[in-house]
Write a protein that holds these residues in place. Structure first.
Motif, PDB file in Angstrom:
ATOM      1  N   PHE A   1       0.808  -1.214   0.000  1.00 44.30           N
ATOM      2  CA  PHE A   1       0.000   0.000   0.000  1.00 44.30           C
ATOM      3  C   PHE A   1       0.847   1.272   0.000  1.00 44.30           C
ATOM      4  O   PHE A   1       0.303   2.382   0.083  1.00 44.30           O
ATOM      5  CB  PHE A   1      -0.938   0.027   1.203  1.00 44.30           C
ATOM      6  N   HIS A   2       2.163   1.123  -0.090  1.00 42.50           N
ATOM      7  CA  HIS A   2       3.052   2.277  -0.009  1.00 42.50           C
ATOM      8  C   HIS A   2       3.929   2.355  -1.248  1.00 42.50           C
ATOM      9  O   HIS A   2       4.309   1.334  -1.824  1.00 42.50           O
ATOM     10  CB  HIS A   2       3.928   2.185   1.246  1.00 42.50           C
ATOM     11  N   ASP A   3       4.237   3.573  -1.641  1.00 41.78           N
ATOM     12  CA  ASP A   3       5.111   3.763  -2.794  1.00 41.78           C
ATOM     13  C   ASP A   3       6.197   4.756  -2.438  1.00 41.78           C
ATOM     14  O   ASP A   3       6.458   5.018  -1.268  1.00 41.78           O
ATOM     15  CB  ASP A   3       4.312   4.210  -4.025  1.00 41.78           C
ATOM     16  N   GLY A   4       6.811   5.314  -3.455  1.00 41.03           N
ATOM     17  CA  GLY A   4       7.930   6.217  -3.226  1.00 41.03           C
ATOM     18  C   GLY A   4       9.235   5.521  -3.526  1.00 41.03           C
ATOM     19  O   GLY A   4       9.293   4.304  -3.774  1.00 41.03           O
ATOM     20  N   PRO A   5      10.329   6.267  -3.533  1.00 39.34           N
ATOM     21  CA  PRO A   5      11.637   5.688  -3.858  1.00 39.34           C
ATOM     22  C   PRO A   5      12.031   4.627  -2.846  1.00 39.34           C
ATOM     23  O   PRO A   5      11.725   4.728  -1.656  1.00 39.34           O
ATOM     24  CB  PRO A   5      12.577   6.900  -3.802  1.00 39.34           C
ATOM     25  N   LEU A   6      12.731   3.593  -3.346  1.00 40.66           N
ATOM     26  CA  LEU A   6      13.212   2.542  -2.453  1.00 40.66           C
ATOM     27  C   LEU A   6      14.429   3.037  -1.687  1.00 40.66           C
ATOM     28  O   LEU A   6      15.267   3.767  -2.208  1.00 40.66           O
ATOM     29  CB  LEU A   6      13.585   1.297  -3.251  1.00 40.66           C
ATOM     30  N   GLY A   7      14.502   2.625  -0.443  1.00 46.35           N
ATOM     31  CA  GLY A   7      15.652   2.947   0.378  1.00 46.35           C
ATOM     32  C   GLY A   7      16.070   1.740   1.198  1.00 46.35           C
ATOM     33  O   GLY A   7      15.228   0.958   1.649  1.00 46.35           O
ATOM     34  N   GLU A   8      17.367   1.579   1.352  1.00 41.01           N
ATOM     35  CA  GLU A   8      17.876   0.454   2.128  1.00 41.01           C
ATOM     36  C   GLU A   8      17.617   0.690   3.615  1.00 41.01           C
ATOM     37  O   GLU A   8      17.840   1.783   4.137  1.00 41.01           O
ATOM     38  CB  GLU A   8      19.373   0.291   1.881  1.00 41.01           C
ATOM     39  N   VAL A   9      17.123  -0.356   4.279  1.00 42.86           N
ATOM     40  CA  VAL A   9      16.863  -0.294   5.716  1.00 42.86           C
ATOM     41  C   VAL A   9      17.870  -1.191   6.424  1.00 42.86           C
ATOM     42  O   VAL A   9      18.063  -2.349   6.048  1.00 42.86           O
ATOM     43  CB  VAL A   9      15.425  -0.743   6.043  1.00 42.86           C
ATOM     44  N   LYS A  10      18.511  -0.655   7.439  1.00 41.19           N
ATOM     45  CA  LYS A  10      19.461  -1.432   8.231  1.00 41.19           C
ATOM     46  C   LYS A  10      18.930  -1.605   9.651  1.00 41.19           C
ATOM     47  O   LYS A  10      18.159  -0.780  10.151  1.00 41.19           O
ATOM     48  CB  LYS A  10      20.822  -0.725   8.267  1.00 41.19           C
ATOM     49  N   GLY A  11      19.346  -2.691  10.265  1.00 37.05           N
ATOM     50  CA  GLY A  11      18.912  -2.968  11.620  1.00 37.05           C
ATOM     51  C   GLY A  11      19.338  -4.365  12.041  1.00 37.05           C
ATOM     52  O   GLY A  11      20.452  -4.804  11.723  1.00 37.05           O
ATOM     53  N   CYS A  12      18.429  -5.073  12.715  1.00 32.19           N
ATOM     54  CA  CYS A  12      18.709  -6.406  13.247  1.00 32.19           C
ATOM     55  C   CYS A  12      17.934  -7.462  12.474  1.00 32.19           C
ATOM     56  O   CYS A  12      16.755  -7.269  12.184  1.00 32.19           O
ATOM     57  CB  CYS A  12      18.286  -6.480  14.721  1.00 32.19           C
ATOM     58  N   ARG A  13      18.575  -8.563  12.216  1.00 30.16           N
ATOM     59  CA  ARG A  13      17.857  -9.674  11.585  1.00 30.16           C
ATOM     60  C   ARG A  13      17.062 -10.483  12.606  1.00 30.16           C
ATOM     61  O   ARG A  13      16.196 -11.272  12.232  1.00 30.16           O
ATOM     62  CB  ARG A  13      18.821 -10.581  10.809  1.00 30.16           C
ATOM     63  N   THR A  14      17.344 -10.299  13.870  1.00 28.89           N
ATOM     64  CA  THR A  14      16.548 -10.888  14.942  1.00 28.89           C
ATOM     65  C   THR A  14      16.330  -9.820  16.008  1.00 28.89           C
ATOM     66  O   THR A  14      17.098  -8.858  16.102  1.00 28.89           O
ATOM     67  CB  THR A  14      17.250 -12.101  15.589  1.00 28.89           C
ATOM     68  N   ARG A  15      15.319 -10.006  16.849  1.00 22.17           N
ATOM     69  CA  ARG A  15      14.957  -8.979  17.822  1.00 22.17           C
ATOM     70  C   ARG A  15      16.062  -8.723  18.836  1.00 22.17           C
ATOM     71  O   ARG A  15      16.245  -7.613  19.304  1.00 22.17           O
ATOM     72  CB  ARG A  15      13.670  -9.399  18.548  1.00 22.17           C
ATOM     73  N   GLY A  16      16.823  -9.744  19.189  1.00 24.03           N
ATOM     74  CA  GLY A  16      17.812  -9.582  20.239  1.00 24.03           C
ATOM     75  C   GLY A  16      19.234  -9.456  19.741  1.00 24.03           C
ATOM     76  O   GLY A  16      20.174  -9.853  20.420  1.00 24.03           O
ATOM     77  N   CYS A  17      19.444  -8.879  18.559  1.00 27.77           N
ATOM     78  CA  CYS A  17      20.783  -8.844  17.977  1.00 27.77           C
ATOM     79  C   CYS A  17      21.687  -7.861  18.712  1.00 27.77           C
ATOM     80  O   CYS A  17      21.221  -6.933  19.374  1.00 27.77           O
ATOM     81  CB  CYS A  17      20.722  -8.491  16.497  1.00 27.77           C
ATOM     82  N   ALA A  18      22.986  -8.070  18.567  1.00 27.42           N
ATOM     83  CA  ALA A  18      23.972  -7.208  19.226  1.00 27.42           C
ATOM     84  C   ALA A  18      24.328  -5.996  18.377  1.00 27.42           C
ATOM     85  O   ALA A  18      24.731  -4.965  18.892  1.00 27.42           O
ATOM     86  CB  ALA A  18      25.235  -8.006  19.543  1.00 27.42           C
ATOM     87  N   THR A  19      24.207  -6.099  17.056  1.00 26.02           N
ATOM     88  CA  THR A  19      24.522  -4.985  16.165  1.00 26.02           C
ATOM     89  C   THR A  19      23.284  -4.613  15.374  1.00 26.02           C
ATOM     90  O   THR A  19      22.394  -5.438  15.155  1.00 26.02           O
ATOM     91  CB  THR A  19      25.653  -5.351  15.197  1.00 26.02           C
ATOM     92  N   ARG A  20      23.245  -3.357  14.916  1.00 28.54           N
ATOM     93  CA  ARG A  20      22.055  -2.850  14.244  1.00 28.54           C
ATOM     94  C   ARG A  20      22.359  -2.370  12.833  1.00 28.54           C
ATOM     95  O   ARG A  20      21.652  -1.525  12.299  1.00 28.54           O
ATOM     96  CB  ARG A  20      21.454  -1.699  15.053  1.00 28.54           C
ATOM     97  N   ASP A  21      23.393  -2.920  12.217  1.00 32.35           N
ATOM     98  CA  ASP A  21      23.813  -2.408  10.911  1.00 32.35           C
ATOM     99  C   ASP A  21      23.709  -3.442   9.803  1.00 32.35           C
ATOM    100  O   ASP A  21      24.324  -3.300   8.755  1.00 32.35           O
ATOM    101  CB  ASP A  21      25.242  -1.866  10.991  1.00 32.35           C
ATOM    102  N   GLU A  22      22.908  -4.501  10.018  1.00 21.74           N
ATOM    103  CA  GLU A  22      22.696  -5.480   8.964  1.00 21.74           C
ATOM    104  C   GLU A  22      21.657  -4.957   7.975  1.00 21.74           C
ATOM    105  O   GLU A  22      20.692  -4.300   8.358  1.00 21.74           O
ATOM    106  CB  GLU A  22      22.239  -6.808   9.553  1.00 21.74           C
ATOM    107  N   THR A  23      21.829  -5.287   6.709  1.00 22.84           N
ATOM    108  CA  THR A  23      20.875  -4.871   5.684  1.00 22.84           C
ATOM    109  C   THR A  23      19.631  -5.748   5.771  1.00 22.84           C
ATOM    110  O   THR A  23      19.719  -6.974   5.720  1.00 22.84           O
ATOM    111  CB  THR A  23      21.498  -4.971   4.291  1.00 22.84           C
ATOM    112  N   LEU A  24      18.474  -5.109   5.891  1.00 23.11           N
ATOM    113  CA  LEU A  24      17.212  -5.833   6.028  1.00 23.11           C
ATOM    114  C   LEU A  24      16.387  -5.801   4.757  1.00 23.11           C
ATOM    115  O   LEU A  24      15.287  -6.372   4.713  1.00 23.11           O
ATOM    116  CB  LEU A  24      16.393  -5.226   7.182  1.00 23.11           C
ATOM    117  N   GLY A  25      16.898  -5.153   3.712  1.00 20.25           N
ATOM    118  CA  GLY A  25      16.176  -5.059   2.452  1.00 20.25           C
ATOM    119  C   GLY A  25      15.969  -3.612   2.060  1.00 20.25           C
ATOM    120  O   GLY A  25      16.306  -2.686   2.797  1.00 20.25           O
TER     121      GLY A  25
END
Length: 215
Positions: free
Chosen positions: A50-74
């Motif tokens: 339901f959303h549009d606009g330019p695509l942007g890379e999102v970084k964060g955690c691949r699991t809720r309890g991760c130690a780092t927040r800089d993994e690419t999530l898509g």
């Protein structure tokens, strides 16, 4: 939350460990809820399609309890990523993570999950999960009076019927600074139309609403 929501809501509720509210010198839930009028907002799960606009890379955690927040999530439409940050959760509909959820909270930021989550890690349930400051977790509520909209007019009848039919329980928490002593946020599930915040039937705010505690 959105607003909360939300979605994921994380303001602490101060309780005495191992004691009832009455023993702590605090009023019981019925007095906390029924002796005041409430501002009611809603939060929801955004849906990528339901959303549009330019695509942007999102970084964060691949699991809720991760130690780092800089993994690419898509890469996602900016409107979707912004809605997730505002509401707390969104369902992915494209790419390698289609069918999973992009969630957000102030302390974790973005992460991937298999369900929309509340502040305790539980699964959000539409027309069941709710957030509030100062009301004990687990308190069950019924909306008994929809009050008015922000302009003082009657709340649309369909939205009022749907929200009063919910069986709400305090399971979630506000992001710090987003709640307040007389504010309850209700989780209404996934957005189901484009421009949900203007065209969604249940995307409403209620003023001077009333709740009863389910005893």
């Amino acid at each position: 939350m959105t607003r909360s929501p939300l979605p994921v809501h994380l303001a602490a509720v101060a309780l005495c460990a191992g004691s009832s509210l009455t023993a702590c010198g605090q009023p019981p839930p019925a007095e906390l809820v029924e002796d005041r009028r409430w501002l009611v907002t809603v939060y929801y799960t955004a849906v990528e399609s339901f959303h549009d606009g330019p695509l942007g890379e999102v970084k964060g955690c691949r699991t809720r309890g991760c130690a780092t927040r800089d993994e690419t999530l898509g890469s996602y439409p900016r409107g979707f990523a912004d809605a997730v940050r505002e509401e707390g959760t969104g369902r992915i509909t494209s790419g390698e993570h289609a069918g999973r959820y992009l969630n957000w909270s102030y302390d974790i930021e973005y992460w991937l999950d298999d369900a929309p989550r509340d502040a305790h890690g539980g699964v959000l349930e539409p027309f069941r999960s709710a957030a509030a400051d100062g009301i004990p977790d687990g308190t069950r509520l019924r909306l008994v009076d929809c009050g008015t909209d922000e302009s003082g007019r009657a709340v649309p009848a369909g939205a009022c019927r749907t929200l009063t039919a919910g069986r709400w329980q305090i399971r979630d928490r506000f992001t710090p600074g987003r709640g307040g002593d007389s504010h309850i946020d209700l989780y209404i599930g996934e957005e189901d139309v484009p421009d949900f915040t203007t065209d969604g039937e249940t995307y409403v705010s209620l003023h001077d609403a009333a709740f009863a505690v389910e005893r």
